[in-house]
Design an enzyme around this catalytic site. Sequence first.
Site, short mmCIF file in Angstrom:
data_model
loop_
_atom_site.label_atom_id
_atom_site.label_comp_id
_atom_site.label_asym_id
_atom_site.label_seq_id
_atom_site.Cartn_x
_atom_site.Cartn_y
_atom_site.Cartn_z
N HIS A 1 0.80 -1.23 0.00
CA HIS A 1 0.00 0.00 0.00
C HIS A 1 0.83 1.28 0.00
O HIS A 1 0.34 2.31 -0.44
CB HIS A 1 -0.93 0.04 1.22
N HIS B 1 -8.47 -5.87 -0.54
CA HIS B 1 -8.57 -4.73 -1.45
C HIS B 1 -7.25 -4.58 -2.18
O HIS B 1 -6.25 -5.17 -1.80
CB HIS B 1 -8.94 -3.44 -0.70
N ASP C 1 -5.06 -9.64 -0.80
CA ASP C 1 -5.64 -8.86 0.29
C ASP C 1 -7.11 -8.61 -0.06
O ASP C 1 -7.56 -8.87 -1.17
CB ASP C 1 -4.88 -7.53 0.40
#
Length: 165
Positions: free
Chosen positions: A107, A146, A144
């Site tokens: 991320h 997202h 994951d």
Amino acid sequence: MHPEQPERLTAIVDRLRSSTVADQIQWLNPSTSRNVIKEIERVHSTKYIEQVRSYSARGWGCFESTQISPQSFEVACLAVNAWLDGVDTVLQVGRPSFVLARPPGHHALKDEGMGFCIFCNAAIAALYALEIGQIKRVGILDWDVHHGNGTQVFSKHKTVIIPIA
């Protein structure tokens, strides 16, 4: 209870150690001899890296939901080294690698930690693998709940990302 905690990693380790494949697992600690900052700079700005180092040195800082503690910089560098060691194992030994590392790494953006990720380990490892020159493309399977927005940003570098939600 905060969702990012050491027990997430220890639960996985405990499960693997008691699994039917436990005798096939070779447990390794991340190396510390490489210049990991050089590799991190492929993905993150020097300003951001120094900000993480500074927050860690003073004992606290925060990027979005990613909190920085006194050990965060050192641990994040070890996580990057673990990912790079995984690439080395695949390319040099020809064996698959499964890296268990916290903080995770899909991320973080160029100038900001995000989603509990300090550095974008997946992108750093992908670019490292491409730089070695033995391979031309890297696939990242991200399962994951997202998408890995940090990794997605770096997908222009011959990296294929397959988000699985």
